[in-house]
Design a protein around this motif. Structure first.
Motif, PDB file in Angstrom:
ATOM      1  N   ASN A   1       0.953  -1.157  -0.109  1.00 19.38           N
ATOM      2  CA  ASN A   1       0.066   0.011   0.035  1.00 19.38           C
ATOM      3  C   ASN A   1       0.926   1.206  -0.080  1.00 19.38           C
ATOM      4  O   ASN A   1       1.577   1.411   0.836  1.00 19.38           O
ATOM      5  N   PRO A   2       0.656   2.005  -0.899  1.00 20.69           N
ATOM      6  CA  PRO A   2       1.566   3.592  -1.102  1.00 20.69           C
ATOM      7  C   PRO A   2       1.634   4.191   0.192  1.00 20.69           C
ATOM      8  O   PRO A   2       2.282   4.897   0.570  1.00 20.69           O
ATOM      9  N   VAL A   3       0.425   4.226   0.849  1.00 21.85           N
ATOM     10  CA  VAL A   3       0.047   5.095   2.077  1.00 21.85           C
ATOM     11  C   VAL A   3       0.808   4.411   3.111  1.00 21.85           C
ATOM     12  O   VAL A   3       1.372   5.108   3.937  1.00 21.85           O
ATOM     13  N   VAL A   4       0.786   3.141   3.245  1.00 20.32           N
ATOM     14  CA  VAL A   4       1.803   2.589   4.263  1.00 20.32           C
ATOM     15  C   VAL A   4       3.110   3.006   4.055  1.00 20.32           C
ATOM     16  O   VAL A   4       4.089   3.349   5.038  1.00 20.32           O
ATOM     17  N   LYS A   5       3.750   2.824   2.807  1.00 20.38           N
ATOM     18  CA  LYS A   5       5.032   3.229   2.410  1.00 20.38           C
ATOM     19  C   LYS A   5       5.283   4.685   2.858  1.00 20.38           C
ATOM     20  O   LYS A   5       6.543   5.018   3.544  1.00 20.38           O
ATOM     21  N   ALA A   6       4.474   5.615   2.718  1.00 20.91           N
ATOM     22  CA  ALA A   6       4.720   6.992   2.876  1.00 20.91           C
ATOM     23  C   ALA A   6       4.695   7.178   4.382  1.00 20.91           C
ATOM     24  O   ALA A   6       5.490   7.985   4.920  1.00 20.91           O
ATOM     25  N   LEU A   7       3.996   6.253   5.369  1.00 23.03           N
ATOM     26  CA  LEU A   7       3.803   6.307   6.683  1.00 23.03           C
ATOM     27  C   LEU A   7       5.104   5.902   7.242  1.00 23.03           C
ATOM     28  O   LEU A   7       5.575   6.459   8.167  1.00 23.03           O
ATOM     29  N   ILE A   8       5.602   4.803   6.628  1.00 23.47           N
ATOM     30  CA  ILE A   8       6.993   4.224   7.269  1.00 23.47           C
ATOM     31  C   ILE A   8       7.993   5.480   7.013  1.00 23.47           C
ATOM     32  O   ILE A   8       8.852   5.704   8.023  1.00 23.47           O
ATOM     33  N   GLU A   9       8.032   5.939   6.066  1.00 20.59           N
ATOM     34  CA  GLU A   9       9.083   7.120   5.582  1.00 20.59           C
ATOM     35  C   GLU A   9       8.872   8.377   6.679  1.00 20.59           C
ATOM     36  O   GLU A   9       9.790   8.773   7.156  1.00 20.59           O
ATOM     37  N   LEU A  10       7.512   8.730   6.863  1.00 20.83           N
ATOM     38  CA  LEU A  10       7.222   9.622   7.920  1.00 20.83           C
ATOM     39  C   LEU A  10       7.683   9.291   9.394  1.00 20.83           C
ATOM     40  O   LEU A  10       8.486  10.098   9.938  1.00 20.83           O
ATOM     41  N   PHE A  11       7.574   8.230   9.764  1.00 17.69           N
ATOM     42  CA  PHE A  11       7.960   7.657  10.987  1.00 17.69           C
ATOM     43  C   PHE A  11       9.474   7.630  11.187  1.00 17.69           C
ATOM     44  O   PHE A  11      10.069   7.956  11.965  1.00 17.69           O
ATOM     45  N   ARG A  12      10.132   7.083   9.884  1.00 21.88           N
ATOM     46  CA  ARG A  12      11.644   7.261   9.680  1.00 21.88           C
ATOM     47  C   ARG A  12      12.016   8.626   9.890  1.00 21.88           C
ATOM     48  O   ARG A  12      13.076   8.917  10.795  1.00 21.88           O
ATOM     49  N   ALA A  13      11.477   9.530   9.161  1.00 20.93           N
ATOM     50  CA  ALA A  13      12.080  10.819   9.025  1.00 20.93           C
ATOM     51  C   ALA A  13      12.033  11.491  10.608  1.00 20.93           C
ATOM     52  O   ALA A  13      12.621  12.297  10.925  1.00 20.93           O
ATOM     53  N   SER A  14      10.597  11.333  11.192  1.00 18.12           N
ATOM     54  CA  SER A  14      10.402  12.080  12.270  1.00 18.12           C
ATOM     55  C   SER A  14      11.295  11.172  13.757  1.00 18.12           C
ATOM     56  O   SER A  14      11.004  11.659  14.812  1.00 18.12           O
TER      57      SER A  14
END
Length: 92
Positions: free
Chosen positions: A76-89
């Motif tokens: 899911n592209p939203v999951v991929k984006a959330l994972i990147e957000l979690f990493r960046a934060s």
């Protein structure tokens, strides 16, 4: 998967965000017991949150040896984006 995800509903709960972060940290499938130990959330709350996350297409449920296991839908592209957000934060 729903074509449109209600992000306010999904991310509007600290409990759901905690579950998403924990599942992003541990990409292997997790039982409710393991999610409870990792997040400190009550079993009833975890079940409620997982239902919403599954309806949104972010989490999948697997049946393994008569146990229900849960994991992020990494396709899911939203999951991929959330994972990147979690990493960046710094959450994961």
């Amino acid at each position: 998967m729903n074509s449109k995800i209600d992000l306010e509903r999904v991310l509007g709960s600290p409990g759901r965000v905690r579950l998403l972060i924990e599942m992003a940290r541990n990409p292997a499938s997790m039982s409710i017991y393991r999610l409870r130990a990792a997040t400190g959330l009550r079993r009833e709350d975890i079940k409620k949150h997982l239902k919403i996350l599954m309806e949104s297409g972010l989490v999948r449920e697997l049946h393994v040896d008569n146990k229900r296991m849960y994991l992020l839908d990494l396709e899911n592209p939203v999951v991929k984006a959330l994972i990147e957000l979690f990493r960046a934060s710094g959450c994961i």
